[in-house]
Design an enzyme around this catalytic site. Structure first.
Site, PDB file in Angstrom:
ATOM      1  N   THR A  18      -9.945  41.771  -6.165  1.00 33.95           N
ATOM      2  CA  THR A  18      -8.829  42.105  -7.050  1.00 33.95           C
ATOM      3  C   THR A  18      -8.833  41.206  -8.283  1.00 33.95           C
ATOM      4  OG1 THR A  18      -7.538  42.598  -5.061  1.00 33.95           O
ATOM      5  CG2 THR A  18      -6.330  42.491  -7.115  1.00 33.95           C
ATOM      6  N   ARG A  22     -13.879  35.348  -4.787  1.00 33.52           N
ATOM      7  CA  ARG A  22     -13.232  34.296  -3.990  1.00 33.52           C
ATOM      8  C   ARG A  22     -13.961  34.149  -2.670  1.00 33.52           C
ATOM      9  NH1 ARG A  22      -6.827  35.594  -5.250  1.00 33.52           N
ATOM     10  NH2 ARG A  22      -7.117  35.436  -7.504  1.00 33.52           N
ATOM     11  N   SER A 113      -6.453  31.164  -6.790  1.00 31.55           N
ATOM     12  CA  SER A 113      -5.040  31.494  -6.908  1.00 31.55           C
ATOM     13  C   SER A 113      -4.194  30.894  -5.802  1.00 31.55           C
ATOM     14  CB  SER A 113      -4.907  33.015  -6.954  1.00 31.55           C
ATOM     15  OG  SER A 113      -3.588  33.349  -7.267  1.00 31.55           O
ATOM     16  N   HIS A 114      -3.551  31.766  -5.025  1.00 34.99           N
ATOM     17  CA  HIS A 114      -2.613  31.319  -3.997  1.00 34.99           C
ATOM     18  C   HIS A 114      -3.306  30.957  -2.693  1.00 34.99           C
ATOM     19  CE1 HIS A 114      -3.471  35.553  -3.773  1.00 34.99           C
ATOM     20  NE2 HIS A 114      -3.220  35.491  -2.483  1.00 34.99           N
ATOM     21  N   LYS A 126     -13.510  33.593 -12.062  1.00 34.53           N
ATOM     22  CA  LYS A 126     -13.371  34.906 -12.691  1.00 34.53           C
ATOM     23  C   LYS A 126     -13.630  34.791 -14.190  1.00 34.53           C
ATOM     24  CE  LYS A 126      -8.392  34.937 -13.414  1.00 34.53           C
ATOM     25  NZ  LYS A 126      -7.218  35.775 -13.528  1.00 34.53           N
ATOM     26  N   ASP A 277       2.279  29.438  -8.146  1.00 31.29           N
ATOM     27  CA  ASP A 277       1.184  29.360  -7.176  1.00 31.29           C
ATOM     28  C   ASP A 277       0.072  28.417  -7.639  1.00 31.29           C
ATOM     29  OD1 ASP A 277       0.256  30.932  -9.261  1.00 31.29           O
ATOM     30  OD2 ASP A 277      -1.034  32.128  -7.965  1.00 31.29           O
ATOM     31  N   ASP A 279      -2.701  28.644  -9.338  1.00 26.61           N
ATOM     32  CA  ASP A 279      -3.174  28.644 -10.722  1.00 26.61           C
ATOM     33  C   ASP A 279      -2.079  28.995 -11.729  1.00 26.61           C
ATOM     34  OD1 ASP A 279      -3.095  31.251  -9.731  1.00 26.61           O
ATOM     35  OD2 ASP A 279      -4.656  31.950 -11.077  1.00 26.61           O
ATOM     36  N   ASP A 281       0.029  31.588 -12.136  1.00 31.61           N
ATOM     37  CA  ASP A 281       0.358  32.903 -12.702  1.00 31.61           C
ATOM     38  C   ASP A 281       1.411  33.657 -11.892  1.00 31.61           C
ATOM     39  OD1 ASP A 281      -1.324  33.451 -10.612  1.00 31.61           O
ATOM     40  OD2 ASP A 281      -2.790  34.603 -11.772  1.00 31.61           O
ATOM     41  N   ARG A 282       1.668  33.222 -10.659  1.00 30.41           N
ATOM     42  CA  ARG A 282       2.706  33.900  -9.865  1.00 30.41           C
ATOM     43  C   ARG A 282       4.037  33.176  -9.983  1.00 30.41           C
ATOM     44  NH1 ARG A 282       0.358  36.325  -4.287  1.00 30.41           N
ATOM     45  NH2 ARG A 282      -1.537  37.216  -5.170  1.00 30.41           N
ATOM     46  N   THR A 344      -3.237  48.008  -8.207  1.00 34.29           N
ATOM     47  CA  THR A 344      -2.994  46.579  -8.066  1.00 34.29           C
ATOM     48  C   THR A 344      -4.073  45.787  -8.810  1.00 34.29           C
ATOM     49  OG1 THR A 344      -1.908  46.838  -5.950  1.00 34.29           O
ATOM     50  CG2 THR A 344      -2.935  44.704  -6.368  1.00 34.29           C
ATOM     51  N   GLU A 363       4.180  43.044 -10.965  1.00 38.82           N
ATOM     52  CA  GLU A 363       3.644  43.464  -9.681  1.00 38.82           C
ATOM     53  C   GLU A 363       4.502  42.892  -8.572  1.00 38.82           C
ATOM     54  OE1 GLU A 363      -0.873  43.905  -9.500  1.00 38.82           O
ATOM     55  OE2 GLU A 363      -0.561  42.024 -10.546  1.00 38.82           O
ATOM     56  N   GLU A 364       4.531  43.624  -7.451  1.00 37.80           N
ATOM     57  CA  GLU A 364       5.286  43.142  -6.299  1.00 37.80           C
ATOM     58  C   GLU A 364       4.724  41.833  -5.770  1.00 37.80           C
ATOM     59  OE1 GLU A 364       3.442  43.029  -3.408  1.00 37.80           O
ATOM     60  OE2 GLU A 364       1.791  43.941  -4.518  1.00 37.80           O
ATOM     61  N   LYS A 376      -0.675  37.425 -15.858  1.00 41.91           N
ATOM     62  CA  LYS A 376       0.709  37.222 -15.448  1.00 41.91           C
ATOM     63  C   LYS A 376       1.014  35.741 -15.593  1.00 41.91           C
ATOM     64  CE  LYS A 376      -0.444  37.257 -10.484  1.00 41.91           C
ATOM     65  NZ  LYS A 376      -1.876  37.638 -10.444  1.00 41.91           N
ATOM     66  N   ARG A 550      -1.759  45.252   4.005  1.00 42.57           N
ATOM     67  CA  ARG A 550      -0.398  45.158   3.484  1.00 42.57           C
ATOM     68  C   ARG A 550       0.300  46.503   3.672  1.00 42.57           C
ATOM     69  NH1 ARG A 550      -1.039  40.349   1.052  1.00 42.57           N
ATOM     70  NH2 ARG A 550      -2.643  39.998  -0.521  1.00 42.57           N
TER      71      ARG A 550
HETATM   72  C1  G16 Z   1      -4.298  38.875  -7.831  1.00 42.90           C
HETATM   73  C2  G16 Z   1      -4.222  39.794  -9.002  1.00 42.90           C
HETATM   74  C3  G16 Z   1      -2.925  40.541  -8.974  1.00 42.90           C
HETATM   75  C4  G16 Z   1      -2.755  41.245  -7.638  1.00 42.90           C
HETATM   76  C5  G16 Z   1      -2.851  40.226  -6.534  1.00 42.90           C
HETATM   77  C6  G16 Z   1      -2.725  40.780  -5.137  1.00 42.90           C
HETATM   78  O1  G16 Z   1      -3.319  37.897  -7.957  1.00 42.90           O
HETATM   79  O2  G16 Z   1      -4.314  39.074 -10.198  1.00 42.90           O
HETATM   80  O3  G16 Z   1      -2.901  41.413 -10.033  1.00 42.90           O
HETATM   81  O4  G16 Z   1      -1.544  41.896  -7.572  1.00 42.90           O
HETATM   82  O5  G16 Z   1      -4.091  39.578  -6.643  1.00 42.90           O
HETATM   83  O6  G16 Z   1      -3.889  41.304  -4.729  1.00 42.90           O
HETATM   84  P1  G16 Z   1      -4.188  41.718  -3.244  1.00 42.90           P
HETATM   85  O7  G16 Z   1      -2.999  42.517  -2.790  1.00 42.90           O
HETATM   86  O8  G16 Z   1      -5.427  42.509  -3.408  1.00 42.90           O
HETATM   87  O9  G16 Z   1      -4.344  40.481  -2.407  1.00 42.90           O
HETATM   88  P2  G16 Z   1      -3.699  36.370  -7.882  1.00 42.90           P
HETATM   89  O10 G16 Z   1      -2.404  35.659  -8.127  1.00 42.90           O
HETATM   90  O11 G16 Z   1      -4.237  36.177  -6.498  1.00 42.90           O
HETATM   91  O12 G16 Z   1      -4.724  36.176  -8.935  1.00 42.90           O
END
Ligand code: G16
Length: 597
Positions: A18, A22, A113-114, A126, A277, A279, A281-282, A344, A363-364, A376, A550
């Site tokens: 996504t 990773r 990220s998270h 990325k 989070d 990095d 962005d969340r 997504t 996004e959710e 984001k 999910r």
């Molecule tokens: C990334 C993407 C987001 C996406 C999220 C969830 O977030 O940048 O746009 O909504 O993954 O992805 P998944 O449901 O596939 O785990 P982040 O914050 O991990 O970079």
């Protein structure tokens, strides 16, 4: 400086998910693994000689080593200059800001990220394009293709570059510019929001708590909230970025941001809580004893955008990812602007923003942002909320002054207070067609309280009751089995009566980009019901261990009297249906979700 061409063999698993590639740190540390992927990026993007690259990461374990490798490879691949954050640090939104501000050819962001960090945790990489946004699918797919045939990579034989002091140095012909990772970003925030109003809010007894989760936003939050906005220094907790995030899981949700959640749900809770989070962005937004779902947050920011200097000119449109609730759609309809539904992944918003079709996106998955950058942006969302709260406080104060000056008691004189139960300071004025639909709020707390803003929003637009249930680290086979089963059931589900619901449609979401016409298929199974409720099943594209399944659940409740119902209760029947039709418990052996948001 000597440039070496190193022979290598492809790895088969370098398909970006996504958001970039990773993997476990141990995987990235395998000989040639990082180098192969970086060379695949460079071969794909074919940057002109002398191009500028931005580079930085969230400071997680292996960040510094990876930065040194990438710098030497950038020099060997003909880049003219690399802008690297001091200490190798750049939050994802700050990297996007830097790429745009300095018109870099692109940027490499190091983050998972998270996902947890540390020697046994995750690492990620990325590529972002010149617009500052994540590379679109056609580029990530080309990178993956290049990784499958790679035979050699180029790297400079040179000592490591000093990264802890600002300034320029040379790596062969290439300049390495170590830049302040915070300044440009903080300046951009100051240009969008009413810092004076937020400063007044924070100095007037309004208490903020921001949890940086020992991740990258600590220094950004300190600079913005404490230094520029005057919040007390203990407003920012876990502000020291650590390579393993202090052993925590830097995901700002109700489960993992538990220190913040305990504070906001405890006695003497602050007025406002937020977390970001790994990095940056969340974001998660909390009021006193109150959680704002990310879907509602997007809708509320959109409905209140006229209060915020950077957005008071109006919104071109809104975009949300498919599993995100339709709360934002209702605001878009009221504002008479378009609302786009994308797969997504933030990368799908880039074209819409570049084409001027949307201003706000969300996004959710705890992501909100705007066209100020192309990622984001966690702190941006927090500042947006603070700006709204500050503006509402100001409008209450102004109204009080006006009423006092006119010599009438406010409660008696303001038209909206003539009937009990009206919110007298609706920030939804620009979209409200009937004030009588507003929720009750007293003047004492309407300007101060996150919960009041949300309830007022629901009272006007109705509530899109929403929850996401995550089943993490389940065997790939079981997860794929669930998705296959659902696909196989499309025929029998169509028109079926399930409990009190009737299925209107079921499909696997696909998206045609309205700007470049590219098509993305297989983006999640949707089961839509005749009353507008939905169940969505989707496999996460960001995990590194097994699969994460999910389930997204949504219903619509227009009746204010029912808005206080807990989301899990309100969605109980949909939850039961989702488990039944997917055979999830039987196939995974899981009795309950790992995380509920
Ligand atoms: C990334 C993407 C987001 C996406 C999220 C969830 O977030 O940048 O746009 O909504 O993954 O992805 P998944 O449901 O596939 O785990 P982040 O914050 O991990 O970079």
């Amino acid at each position: 400086m000597q440039i070496r061409a190193v022979s290598t063999a492809p790895f088969t698993d370098q398909k970006p998910g996504t958001s970039g590639l990773r993997k476990r740190v141990q995987v990235f540390r395998r000989p040639h693994y990082l180098e192969n992927f970086v060379q695949s990026i460079f071969d794909t993007i074919a940057a002109p000689l002398g191009a500028v690259l931005a580079l930085g990461g969230d400071g997680r374990y292996y960040n510094r080593e990876a930065i040194q490798v990438i710098l030497k490879m950038a020099a060997a691949n003909g880049f003219g200059r690399v802008l690297v954050g001091r200490g190798g640090i750049l939050s994802t939104p700050a990297a996007s800001c830097v790429i745009r501000k300095y018109q870099a050819y692109g940027g490499i962001i190091l983050s998972a990220s998270h996902n947890p960090g540390g020697p046994d945790g995750d690492f990620g990489i990325k590529y972002n394009t010149a617009n500052g946004g994540p590379a679109p699918e056609k580029i990530t797919e080309a990178i993956f293709s290049a990784s499958k045939t790679i035979a050699q990579y180029r790297i400079a034989d040179a000592p490591d570059v000093a990264l802890d002091a600002l300034g320029d140095s040379k790596l062969g012909d290439m300049t390495v510019s170590v830049i302040d990772p915070v300044g440009d970003y903080a300046g951009l925030m100051e240009s969008l929001f009413d810092f004076a109003a937020i400063r007044a809010l924070l100095s007037g007894g309004f208490r903020l708590k921001f949890d940086a989760m020992h991740a990258v936003t600590g220094p950004y939050a300190r600079e913005i909230f404490v230094n520029r906005l005057g919040a007390p220094s203990d407003s920012v907790i876990n502000a020291e970025p650590l390579p393993d995030f202090g052993g925590g899981h830097p995901d700002p949700n109700l489960t993992y941001a538990h220190e913040l959640v305990e504070a906001l749900y405890g006695n003497d809770a602050p007025d406002f809580g937020a977390a970001s989070d790994g990095d940056g962005d969340r974001n998660m937004i909390l009021g006193r004893h109150f959680f704002v779902t990310p879907s509602d947050s997007l809708a509320i920011l959109a409905a209140n955008a006229h209060r915020v200097p950077g957005y008071k000119q109006g919104l071109a449109g809104i975009a949300r990812s498919m599993p995100t609730s339709a709360a934002a759609d209702r605001v878009a309809a009221a504002l008479d602007i378009p609302c786009y539904e994308t797969p997504t992944g933030w990368k799908f918003f880039g074209n819409l923003m570049d084409a001027g079709k949307v201003t706000l996106c969300g996004e959710e998955s705890f992501g909100t942002g705007s066209n100020h950058i192309r990622e984001k942006d966690g702190l941006w969302a927090v500042l947006f909320w603070l700006n709204i709260l500050a503006a509402r406080r100001q409008s209450v104060a102004a109204m009080t002054r006006r009423c006092e000056a006119s010599g009438a008691g406010m409660a008696a004189s303001h038209p909206l207070t003539q009937t009990a139960g009206f919110a007298i300071t609706s920030d939804l004025a620009s979209v409200a067609d009937s004030p009588s639909r507003m929720a009750s709020s007293s003047i004492g707390n309407v300007s101060r309280d996150v919960e009041d803003i949300v309830r007022e929003h629901w009272a006007h637009f109705g509530r899109n009751v929403y929850s996401r249930h995550d089943y993490e680290s389940i065997p790939n086979e079981a997860a794929n089995g669930v998705m296959k089963l659902l696909h196989g059931r499309f025929g029998e589900l169509q028109g079926a009566h399930l409990g009190n619901y009737k299925v209107l449609f079921c499909d696997d979401f696909s998206y045609t980009d309205p700007v470049d016409g590219s098509v993305s298929t297989g983006q999640g199974v949707r089961i839509g019901f005749t009353d507008g409720s939905r169940i969505v099943f989707r496999l996460s594209g960001t995990g590194t261990e097994g699969a994460t399944l999910r389930i997204y659940l949504e219903s619509y409740e227009p009746d204010v009297a029912k808005h206080r119902l807990d989301a899990q209760q309100a969605l109980a029947e949909l939850i039961r249906i989702s488990l039944e039709i997917s055979e999830l418990r039987e196939r995974t052996g899981r009795e309950r979700p790992t995380v509920i948001t």
